[in-house]
Motif scaffolding. Structure first.
Motif, PDB file in Angstrom:
ATOM      1  N   SER A   1       0.856  -1.180   0.000  1.00  0.00           N
ATOM      2  CA  SER A   1       0.000   0.000   0.000  1.00  0.00           C
ATOM      3  C   SER A   1       0.892   1.229   0.000  1.00  0.00           C
ATOM      4  O   SER A   1       2.045   1.180   0.461  1.00  0.00           O
ATOM      5  CB  SER A   1      -0.889   0.020   1.248  1.00  0.00           C
ATOM      6  N   ILE A   2       0.362   2.350  -0.466  1.00  0.00           N
ATOM      7  CA  ILE A   2       1.108   3.597  -0.324  1.00  0.00           C
ATOM      8  C   ILE A   2       1.353   3.916   1.150  1.00  0.00           C
ATOM      9  O   ILE A   2       2.287   4.648   1.487  1.00  0.00           O
ATOM     10  CB  ILE A   2       0.391   4.776  -1.006  1.00  0.00           C
ATOM     11  N   ALA A   3       0.528   3.322   2.039  1.00  0.00           N
ATOM     12  CA  ALA A   3       0.712   3.536   3.474  1.00  0.00           C
ATOM     13  C   ALA A   3       2.034   2.974   3.975  1.00  0.00           C
ATOM     14  O   ALA A   3       2.471   3.296   5.082  1.00  0.00           O
ATOM     15  CB  ALA A   3      -0.439   2.904   4.249  1.00  0.00           C
ATOM     16  N   ALA A   4       2.693   2.136   3.173  1.00  0.00           N
ATOM     17  CA  ALA A   4       3.995   1.592   3.549  1.00  0.00           C
ATOM     18  C   ALA A   4       5.077   2.654   3.519  1.00  0.00           C
ATOM     19  O   ALA A   4       6.078   2.555   4.243  1.00  0.00           O
ATOM     20  CB  ALA A   4       4.368   0.438   2.625  1.00  0.00           C
ATOM     21  N   THR A   5       4.897   3.676   2.697  1.00  0.00           N
ATOM     22  CA  THR A   5       5.974   4.648   2.480  1.00  0.00           C
ATOM     23  C   THR A   5       5.544   6.095   2.642  1.00  0.00           C
ATOM     24  O   THR A   5       6.374   7.001   2.552  1.00  0.00           O
ATOM     25  CB  THR A   5       6.565   4.474   1.069  1.00  0.00           C
ATOM     26  N   VAL A   6       4.239   6.330   2.876  1.00  0.00           N
ATOM     27  CA  VAL A   6       3.713   7.688   3.030  1.00  0.00           C
ATOM     28  C   VAL A   6       2.937   7.753   4.341  1.00  0.00           C
ATOM     29  O   VAL A   6       2.200   6.825   4.681  1.00  0.00           O
ATOM     30  CB  VAL A   6       2.781   8.054   1.851  1.00  0.00           C
ATOM     31  N   GLY A   7       3.081   8.840   5.053  1.00  0.00           N
ATOM     32  CA  GLY A   7       2.335   8.992   6.302  1.00  0.00           C
ATOM     33  C   GLY A   7       0.851   9.204   6.041  1.00  0.00           C
ATOM     34  O   GLY A   7       0.464  10.168   5.391  1.00  0.00           O
ATOM     35  N   ILE A   8       0.032   8.283   6.520  1.00  0.00           N
ATOM     36  CA  ILE A   8      -1.421   8.374   6.365  1.00  0.00           C
ATOM     37  C   ILE A   8      -2.038   8.572   7.757  1.00  0.00           C
ATOM     38  O   ILE A   8      -1.741   7.817   8.685  1.00  0.00           O
ATOM     39  CB  ILE A   8      -1.998   7.090   5.729  1.00  0.00           C
ATOM     40  N   THR A   9      -2.894   9.549   7.899  1.00  0.00           N
ATOM     41  CA  THR A   9      -3.505   9.859   9.188  1.00  0.00           C
ATOM     42  C   THR A   9      -4.336   8.689   9.722  1.00  0.00           C
ATOM     43  O   THR A   9      -5.099   8.075   8.972  1.00  0.00           O
ATOM     44  CB  THR A   9      -4.410  11.093   9.064  1.00  0.00           C
ATOM     45  N   ASP A  10      -4.174   8.394  10.999  1.00  0.00           N
ATOM     46  CA  ASP A  10      -4.991   7.392  11.694  1.00  0.00           C
ATOM     47  C   ASP A  10      -4.878   5.990  11.112  1.00  0.00           C
ATOM     48  O   ASP A  10      -5.836   5.211  11.125  1.00  0.00           O
ATOM     49  CB  ASP A  10      -6.476   7.795  11.682  1.00  0.00           C
ATOM     50  N   ARG A  11      -3.723   5.630  10.636  1.00  0.00           N
ATOM     51  CA  ARG A  11      -3.542   4.282  10.074  1.00  0.00           C
ATOM     52  C   ARG A  11      -2.292   3.617  10.641  1.00  0.00           C
ATOM     53  O   ARG A  11      -1.538   2.966   9.926  1.00  0.00           O
ATOM     54  CB  ARG A  11      -3.446   4.339   8.537  1.00  0.00           C
ATOM     55  N   PHE A  12      -2.059   3.772  11.928  1.00  0.00           N
ATOM     56  CA  PHE A  12      -0.815   3.313  12.536  1.00  0.00           C
ATOM     57  C   PHE A  12      -0.548   1.829  12.300  1.00  0.00           C
ATOM     58  O   PHE A  12       0.471   1.437  11.744  1.00  0.00           O
ATOM     59  CB  PHE A  12      -0.807   3.617  14.036  1.00  0.00           C
ATOM     60  N   ALA A  13      -1.461   0.959  12.739  1.00  0.00           N
ATOM     61  CA  ALA A  13      -1.249  -0.485  12.636  1.00  0.00           C
ATOM     62  C   ALA A  13      -1.244  -0.932  11.173  1.00  0.00           C
ATOM     63  O   ALA A  13      -0.416  -1.748  10.759  1.00  0.00           O
ATOM     64  CB  ALA A  13      -2.311  -1.240  13.425  1.00  0.00           C
ATOM     65  N   TYR A  14      -2.170  -0.397  10.400  1.00  0.00           N
ATOM     66  CA  TYR A  14      -2.252  -0.772   8.984  1.00  0.00           C
ATOM     67  C   TYR A  14      -0.970  -0.378   8.248  1.00  0.00           C
ATOM     68  O   TYR A  14      -0.410  -1.177   7.489  1.00  0.00           O
ATOM     69  CB  TYR A  14      -3.461  -0.095   8.343  1.00  0.00           C
ATOM     70  N   SER A  15      -0.498   0.841   8.496  1.00  0.00           N
ATOM     71  CA  SER A  15       0.731   1.303   7.842  1.00  0.00           C
ATOM     72  C   SER A  15       1.917   0.426   8.227  1.00  0.00           C
ATOM     73  O   SER A  15       2.748   0.071   7.385  1.00  0.00           O
ATOM     74  CB  SER A  15       1.013   2.759   8.210  1.00  0.00           C
ATOM     75  N   ALA A  16       1.995   0.081   9.520  1.00  0.00           N
ATOM     76  CA  ALA A  16       3.080  -0.785   9.977  1.00  0.00           C
ATOM     77  C   ALA A  16       3.037  -2.132   9.268  1.00  0.00           C
ATOM     78  O   ALA A  16       4.071  -2.684   8.863  1.00  0.00           O
ATOM     79  CB  ALA A  16       2.995  -0.972  11.491  1.00  0.00           C
ATOM     80  N   SER A  17       1.833  -2.666   9.105  1.00  0.00           N
ATOM     81  CA  SER A  17       1.707  -3.979   8.462  1.00  0.00           C
ATOM     82  C   SER A  17       2.112  -3.917   6.992  1.00  0.00           C
ATOM     83  O   SER A  17       2.750  -4.841   6.478  1.00  0.00           O
ATOM     84  CB  SER A  17       0.281  -4.506   8.604  1.00  0.00           C
ATOM     85  N   LYS A  18       1.760  -2.847   6.317  1.00  0.00           N
ATOM     86  CA  LYS A  18       2.098  -2.740   4.905  1.00  0.00           C
ATOM     87  C   LYS A  18       3.573  -2.393   4.709  1.00  0.00           C
ATOM     88  O   LYS A  18       4.181  -2.766   3.694  1.00  0.00           O
ATOM     89  CB  LYS A  18       1.201  -1.715   4.220  1.00  0.00           C
ATOM     90  N   GLY A  19       4.168  -1.701   5.685  1.00  0.00           N
ATOM     91  CA  GLY A  19       5.616  -1.512   5.639  1.00  0.00           C
ATOM     92  C   GLY A  19       6.338  -2.842   5.728  1.00  0.00           C
ATOM     93  O   GLY A  19       7.359  -3.069   5.059  1.00  0.00           O
ATOM     94  N   ALA A  20       5.809  -3.740   6.544  1.00  0.00           N
ATOM     95  CA  ALA A  20       6.387  -5.082   6.649  1.00  0.00           C
ATOM     96  C   ALA A  20       6.273  -5.831   5.323  1.00  0.00           C
ATOM     97  O   ALA A  20       7.217  -6.502   4.897  1.00  0.00           O
ATOM     98  CB  ALA A  20       5.698  -5.863   7.761  1.00  0.00           C
ATOM     99  N   ILE A  21       5.126  -5.706   4.661  1.00  0.00           N
ATOM    100  CA  ILE A  21       4.946  -6.367   3.368  1.00  0.00           C
ATOM    101  C   ILE A  21       5.973  -5.861   2.361  1.00  0.00           C
ATOM    102  O   ILE A  21       6.577  -6.635   1.599  1.00  0.00           O
ATOM    103  CB  ILE A  21       3.517  -6.135   2.837  1.00  0.00           C
TER     104      ILE A  21
END
Length: 254
Positions: free
Chosen positions: A138-158
């Protein structure tokens, strides 16, 4: 071009949304499609649509967060040429508003689920001389998205798991890439908005649509087309890459 004839593809979360679009397109291009789902109704319906269009498809009830279920399911399928790690869940919350239970739930599905599928499929691909893995980041892996802490962390792992797998199995003829969509209009999005913003559905939908510089959300079919390329023989020189498909979100927002 982009034929998947004589190939077996496993798509997790393939019953609806982006996963369904991938399953439908892969079936159209000749792949034997195996859908991994917890929602057996959507999986059955998607398999039926693929078969009605002349394709070959099967569904398997499997919780990707349970390694023994994944290993048993994959071994039962046997030869696997393509794995699409697409199953995932979302969550709204910041670091201090995300409960431990919600954090664990997101990680179990999005990260451990992908790991379990990698754990199960890589020995099968090595035994047959190679294969293709595509992970939905997801773009959440590399861009700061508001209120998506856990989701962003998971997609960074992917995202980083993709690089690791691509490096580790270069000489086993296993390619591994990821795709990073921005917002895509799926039934999940509609349900997500209805649940979290009751009475504001149209306002929130318009706001989310316009957050992409192109002025709209993506469609599942657009994501599936990119997935098809990356899983096809035409992409034989592509590995260890993340493909952003975001309507300009990551580069054109000011």
């Amino acid at each position: 071009m982009f034929s998947l004839q004589n190939k077996t593809a496993v798509i997790t979360g393939g019953g609806s949304g982006i996963g369904k679009a991938m399953a439908m397109l892969f079936g159209k291009q000749g792949a034997k499609v195996h859908i991994i789902e917890l929602d057996i109704d959507t999986a059955t319906a998607t398999v039926g649509e693929i078969q009605q269009n002349g394709g070959a498809a099967f569904h398997h009830y499997c919780d990707v967060s349970k390694q023994h279920q994944v290993v048993d399911t994959f071994n039962g399928i046997g030869q696997i040429d393509i794995l699409v790690n697409n199953a995932g869940i979302a969550h709204i919350g910041k670091a201090d508003t995300t409960s431990e239970a919600d954090f664990d739930r997101v990680m179990n599905v999005n990260v451990k689920g992908a790991y379990n599928c990698l754990f199960a499929v890589i020995p099968l691909m090595k035994a047959k001389g190679g294969g293709v893995i595509l992970n939905t980041a997801s773009i959440a892996a590399t861009v700061g998205i508001t209120d998506r802490f856990a989701y962003s962390a998971s997609k960074g792992a992917i995202y980083t798991m993709t690089l690791s797998v691509a490096r580790d199995y270069l000489h086993d003829n296993i390619r591994c890439n990821s795709i990073s969509p921005a917002r895509v209009h799926t039934p999940f999005v509609d349900g997500f908005i209805a649940k979290n913003y009751p009475g504001q559905e149209q306002e929130i939908f318009d706001k989310l649509s316009k957050s992409q510089p192109i002025g709209r959300m993506g469609t599942p079919d657009e994501i599936a087309t990119l997935a098809l390329y990356l899983c096809s023989d035409e992409a034989a020189f592509v590995t260890g890459c993340d493909y952003v498909i975001d309507g300009g979100f990551t580069k054109l927002n000011n």
